[in-house]
Design a protein around this motif. Structure first.
Motif, PDB file in Angstrom:
ATOM      1  N   PHE A   1      15.933  76.251  21.186  1.00 25.55           N
ATOM      2  CA  PHE A   1      16.706  77.139  20.380  1.00 25.55           C
ATOM      3  C   PHE A   1      15.914  77.996  18.972  1.00 25.55           C
ATOM      4  N   ASP A   2      14.761  77.382  18.792  1.00 23.87           N
ATOM      5  CA  ASP A   2      13.953  77.887  17.869  1.00 23.87           C
ATOM      6  C   ASP A   2      14.881  77.776  16.566  1.00 23.87           C
ATOM      7  N   ILE A   3      15.163  76.445  16.021  1.00 22.47           N
ATOM      8  CA  ILE A   3      16.038  76.273  14.866  1.00 22.47           C
ATOM      9  C   ILE A   3      15.409  75.400  13.933  1.00 22.47           C
ATOM     10  N   THR A   4      15.686  75.487  12.728  1.00 20.43           N
ATOM     11  CA  THR A   4      15.217  74.636  11.568  1.00 20.43           C
ATOM     12  C   THR A   4      15.669  73.363  11.558  1.00 20.43           C
ATOM     13  N   ASP A   5      15.048  72.306  10.535  1.00 17.79           N
ATOM     14  CA  ASP A   5      15.809  71.135  10.545  1.00 17.79           C
ATOM     15  C   ASP A   5      17.240  71.097   9.931  1.00 17.79           C
ATOM     16  N   SER A   6      17.603  71.878   8.932  1.00 24.02           N
ATOM     17  CA  SER A   6      19.053  71.749   8.562  1.00 24.02           C
ATOM     18  C   SER A   6      19.895  72.270   9.788  1.00 24.02           C
ATOM     19  N   THR A   7      19.483  73.381  10.225  1.00 27.24           N
ATOM     20  CA  THR A   7      20.316  73.957  11.523  1.00 27.24           C
ATOM     21  C   THR A   7      20.370  72.685  12.470  1.00 27.24           C
ATOM     22  N   SER A   8      19.394  71.967  12.838  1.00 30.13           N
ATOM     23  CA  SER A   8      19.377  70.875  13.883  1.00 30.13           C
ATOM     24  C   SER A   8      20.387  69.799  12.993  1.00 30.13           C
ATOM     25  N   GLY A   9      20.270  69.729  11.880  1.00 31.34           N
ATOM     26  CA  GLY A   9      21.442  68.391  11.322  1.00 31.34           C
ATOM     27  C   GLY A   9      22.767  68.748  11.877  1.00 31.34           C
ATOM     28  N   LEU A  10      23.176  70.108  11.806  1.00 34.54           N
ATOM     29  CA  LEU A  10      24.304  70.757  12.297  1.00 34.54           C
ATOM     30  C   LEU A  10      25.253  69.962  13.557  1.00 34.54           C
ATOM     31  N   LEU A  11      24.347  69.778  14.562  1.00 36.94           N
ATOM     32  CA  LEU A  11      24.824  69.109  15.462  1.00 36.94           C
ATOM     33  C   LEU A  11      25.213  67.877  15.452  1.00 36.94           C
ATOM     34  N   GLN A  12      24.766  67.224  14.326  1.00 31.05           N
ATOM     35  CA  GLN A  12      25.449  65.715  14.131  1.00 31.05           C
ATOM     36  C   GLN A  12      26.590  65.952  13.145  1.00 31.05           C
ATOM     37  N   THR A  13      26.414  66.883  12.470  1.00 27.95           N
ATOM     38  CA  THR A  13      27.450  67.072  11.199  1.00 27.95           C
ATOM     39  C   THR A  13      28.751  67.583  11.746  1.00 27.95           C
ATOM     40  N   VAL A  14      28.829  68.451  12.780  1.00 26.65           N
ATOM     41  CA  VAL A  14      29.936  69.111  13.465  1.00 26.65           C
ATOM     42  C   VAL A  14      30.714  68.181  14.177  1.00 26.65           C
ATOM     43  N   PHE A  15      29.813  67.235  14.740  1.00 28.43           N
ATOM     44  CA  PHE A  15      30.368  66.228  15.677  1.00 28.43           C
ATOM     45  C   PHE A  15      31.137  65.270  14.681  1.00 28.43           C
ATOM     46  N   ILE A  16      30.622  64.759  13.800  1.00 23.32           N
ATOM     47  CA  ILE A  16      30.959  63.934  12.842  1.00 23.32           C
ATOM     48  C   ILE A  16      32.440  64.597  12.057  1.00 23.32           C
ATOM     49  N   CYS A  17      32.249  65.905  11.690  1.00 29.73           N
ATOM     50  CA  CYS A  17      33.581  66.331  11.174  1.00 29.73           C
ATOM     51  C   CYS A  17      34.780  66.392  11.846  1.00 29.73           C
ATOM     52  N   SER A  18      34.739  66.756  13.453  1.00 33.91           N
ATOM     53  CA  SER A  18      35.726  66.656  14.189  1.00 33.91           C
ATOM     54  C   SER A  18      36.301  65.281  14.272  1.00 33.91           C
ATOM     55  N   PHE A  19      35.422  64.298  14.276  1.00 35.50           N
ATOM     56  CA  PHE A  19      35.563  62.859  14.278  1.00 35.50           C
ATOM     57  C   PHE A  19      36.490  62.747  12.968  1.00 35.50           C
ATOM     58  N   ILE A  20      36.070  63.152  11.778  1.00 31.33           N
ATOM     59  CA  ILE A  20      36.966  62.909  10.427  1.00 31.33           C
ATOM     60  C   ILE A  20      38.395  63.493  10.525  1.00 31.33           C
ATOM     61  N   ILE A  21      38.351  64.843  10.948  1.00 30.55           N
ATOM     62  CA  ILE A  21      39.656  65.405  11.003  1.00 30.55           C
ATOM     63  C   ILE A  21      40.524  64.533  12.002  1.00 30.55           C
ATOM     64  N   LEU A  22      40.129  64.135  12.940  1.00 32.69           N
ATOM     65  CA  LEU A  22      40.970  63.694  14.295  1.00 32.69           C
ATOM     66  C   LEU A  22      41.188  62.175  14.294  1.00 32.69           C
ATOM     67  N   ALA A  23      40.674  61.626  13.312  1.00 34.09           N
ATOM     68  CA  ALA A  23      40.552  60.015  13.104  1.00 34.09           C
ATOM     69  C   ALA A  23      41.845  59.660  12.594  1.00 34.09           C
ATOM     70  N   PRO A  24      42.427  60.473  11.439  1.00 28.94           N
ATOM     71  CA  PRO A  24      43.660  60.050  10.892  1.00 28.94           C
ATOM     72  C   PRO A  24      44.952  60.150  11.936  1.00 28.94           C
ATOM     73  N   ILE A  25      44.788  61.346  12.663  1.00 31.66           N
ATOM     74  CA  ILE A  25      45.767  61.484  13.213  1.00 31.66           C
ATOM     75  C   ILE A  25      45.958  60.723  14.749  1.00 31.66           C
ATOM     76  N   PHE A  26      44.773  60.162  15.217  1.00 27.30           N
ATOM     77  CA  PHE A  26      44.835  59.068  16.077  1.00 27.30           C
ATOM     78  C   PHE A  26      45.216  57.778  15.613  1.00 27.30           C
ATOM     79  N   GLY A  27      44.700  57.412  14.502  1.00 29.83           N
ATOM     80  CA  GLY A  27      45.324  56.343  13.701  1.00 29.83           C
ATOM     81  C   GLY A  27      46.860  56.131  13.639  1.00 29.83           C
ATOM     82  N   TYR A  28      47.574  57.591  13.055  1.00 24.39           N
ATOM     83  CA  TYR A  28      48.915  57.488  13.100  1.00 24.39           C
ATOM     84  C   TYR A  28      49.570  57.129  14.470  1.00 24.39           C
ATOM     85  N   LEU A  29      49.129  57.687  15.590  1.00 25.90           N
ATOM     86  CA  LEU A  29      49.667  57.751  16.854  1.00 25.90           C
ATOM     87  C   LEU A  29      49.338  56.249  17.390  1.00 25.90           C
ATOM     88  N   GLY A  30      48.123  55.715  16.998  1.00 23.77           N
ATOM     89  CA  GLY A  30      47.972  54.332  17.546  1.00 23.77           C
ATOM     90  C   GLY A  30      48.886  53.242  16.981  1.00 23.77           C
TER      91      GLY A  30
END
Length: 523
Positions: free
Chosen positions: A105-134
């Motif tokens: 993709f010809d991307i820099t280090d910071s842009t590469s780091g976004l692949l992990q960051t966005v994954f964790i961010c969705s994890f953060i947003i959804l975890a409290p919802i699943f915790g409440y339901l669980g």
């Protein structure tokens, strides 16, 4: 809806409280006076009632009494361990082929780091919802739904073309749905199947697959990419294995009664509102301090796990051991080696940590947070030496990485056990969710991107130098050992409160103390 009638008698040294419940049964509780109770004074709670934060609801508590056979319980843990393995394999497959992704993709280090960051961010947003339901609905169905989304999104991400990097980022964000549903709920199911030392063993078995799965993610990802010549095939294996896990989960995994192992068949604690649950957790000092410790650990492990193979590959280029990668597929030998080290040290560390915990717990009540503190504080210098030696000796770097990862892995099972025994059963999924949200929000959601951003900023001074490309990432890595020391201090704070909070949770679960008592004494 039936009403509850209560009466209170206050004597010079005793308080007697009676409760006429829904079936007309009278319950008497006698407490030693522990506060300044004077006629005409409205008191929030007696001093005796520690770490309790919510009034019983008007609804009668539902006590589930289903008891699973030991064989069924062990099968359930085996299925949960398998799915946990696949989850972490997928999380770090991207890191195992990161060099090829950067070139593709010809991307820099910071842009590469976004692949992990966005994954964790969705994890953060959804975890409290699943915790409440669980904490309120069928946990098995919630996990099946989340993992179904995970399988589809992971497979879809392997078909992204060169001009659609933004789509890969979006799909990796949606992959977090599966892990948010699973990681929040699965430990609470194990906590409801086992208690005491057996629970520690089962939790250890579950959490040992975090480092094992992470390591296999590097190994399988790099191996499949090398064998096929295409990094995208590395992303296609996990959905296949995940589909098998989904089937096993649907067929073999039950939804045990909440608190079954703690209350001999089911918890007698009423469900409360989400706000009351959060207030209870924020007043639980062991939960708060251990969550901060987990956050520091997540920052450290997230940064190291994402960037170490790339860092070591650049170190080899700096030493002249291998040429720089100009076209993909790139050499992924460091991903493979790092994966093997992670698997071995993970098994060793988790096994050692749980063994030490079981042997010390009876003699040292706060042994668990002390083990975590020792693991964090002693791993920090190991990672520091690994970073500074990378430019001169790759073998020495791997030795210190191995020692540091072993010490860090002492914490995995112990941390989960701490949460399970300082929080009442009906609030454990919420506690898991909040801890996950905090530790990822302030931990590994930002650390891969932060280190990549620091590296890119430093790299601008000599953008065409391969040596400086290594040095810029090396200097950004030096932030990690200091965060490790901070995490160790947080666990030391946890050790000050864990004994008291554990006892309070046990009393509440057994129904020995009442969450809140509002008293008006007439004189």
């Amino acid at each position: 809806m039936s009403s509850i009638s209560s009466a209170l008698w206050v004597f010079p040294s005793l308080v007697i409280w009676t409760n006429h419940d829904f079936a007309g049964v009278s319950i008497f509780r006698i407490f030693q006076r522990g506060g300044d109770i004077r006629p005409g004074r409205h008191i929030h709670t007696l001093d005796f009632f520690t770490s309790a934060d919510s009034l019983p609801t008007d609804e009668p508590s539902t006590v589930e009494t289903t008891v699973l056979s030991p064989r069924r319980s062990y099968i359930t843990v085996a299925v949960l361990c398998y799915v946990n393995l696949i989850n972490y394999m997928d999380r770090y497959t991207i890191a195992g082929v990161l060099l090829s992704i950067q070139k593709f993709f010809d991307i820099t280090d910071s842009t590469s780091g976004l692949l992990q960051t966005v994954f964790i961010c969705s994890f953060i947003i959804l975890a409290p919802i699943f915790g409440y339901l669980g904490d309120r609905y069928n946990r098995k169905y919630i996990m099946i739904g989340g993992l179904s989304v995970w399988v589809v999104m992971t497979l879809s991400s392997s078909f992204v073309t060169k001009s659609y990097f933004w789509l890969l980022v979006l799909l990796r964000a949606l992959v977090g749905t599966g892990e948010a549903s699973y990681s929040t709920i699965a430990p609470t199911i194990i906590g409801d199947l086992f208690s005491g030392a057996k629970r520690t063993v089962m939790i250890s078995a579950f959490y040992i697959f975090i480092p094992v799965g992470s390591g296999l993610g590097y190994i399988i990802g790099s191996s499949v990419a090398s064998a096929t010549g295409d990094w995208r095939w590395a992303l296609r294996l996990n959905p296949i294995l995940g589909s098998l896990g989904l089937l096993l989960l649907a067929v073999l995994c039950p939804n045990p009664p909440r608190g079954a192992s703690d209350a001999h068949g089911g918890s007698t604690i009423e469900h409360t509102s989400y706000l009351e649950d959060v207030k209870y957790l924020l007043k639980n000092k062991s939960f708060v301090w251990s969550s901060l410790g987990v956050t520091a650990m997540a920052f450290l492990t997230g940064a190291l796990a994402f960037w170490t193979p790339t860092f070591l590959s650049r170190a080899r280029v700096t030493q002249g051991i291998q040429p720089p990668c100009n076209t993909e597929p790139c050499d992924t030998s460091d991903s493979y080696i790092f994966g093997v080290v992670t698997v071995v040290t993970g098994i060793l560390g988790v096994s050692l940590g749980s063994t030490i915990s079981r042997r010390l717990r009876d003699r040292v009540p706060n042994a668990d947070p002390l083990i975590c503190a020792v693991g964090m504080l002693s791993s920090a210098p190991c990672f520091f030496f690994a970073i500074v030696l990378a430019s001169t000796s790759i073998p020495a770097t791997y030795v210190f990485i191995g020692i540091g990862e072993t010490l860090l892995s002492l914490n995995w099972a112990v941390l989960a056990d701490i949460l399970l025994y300082v929080v009442v059963p009906t609030r454990r999924a919420t506690a898991e969710a909040l801890q996950i949200m905090v530790c990822h929000l302030l931990g590994d959601a930002g650390s891969p991107y932060l280190l990549g951003a620091i590296s890119d900023a430093l790299r601008t001074y000599q953008p065409d130098s391969h040596t400086w490309s290594f040095r810029s990432l090396e200097y950004s890595f030096l932030l990690c050992p200091f965060v490790g020391v901070l995490g160790g201090l947080f666990f030391l704070m946890t050790a000050l409160y864990v004994t008291k909070d554990r006892k309070n949770a046990e009393l509440l679960t057994a129904g020995t103390i009442v969450p809140y008592v509002f008293i008006w004494v007439y004189g």
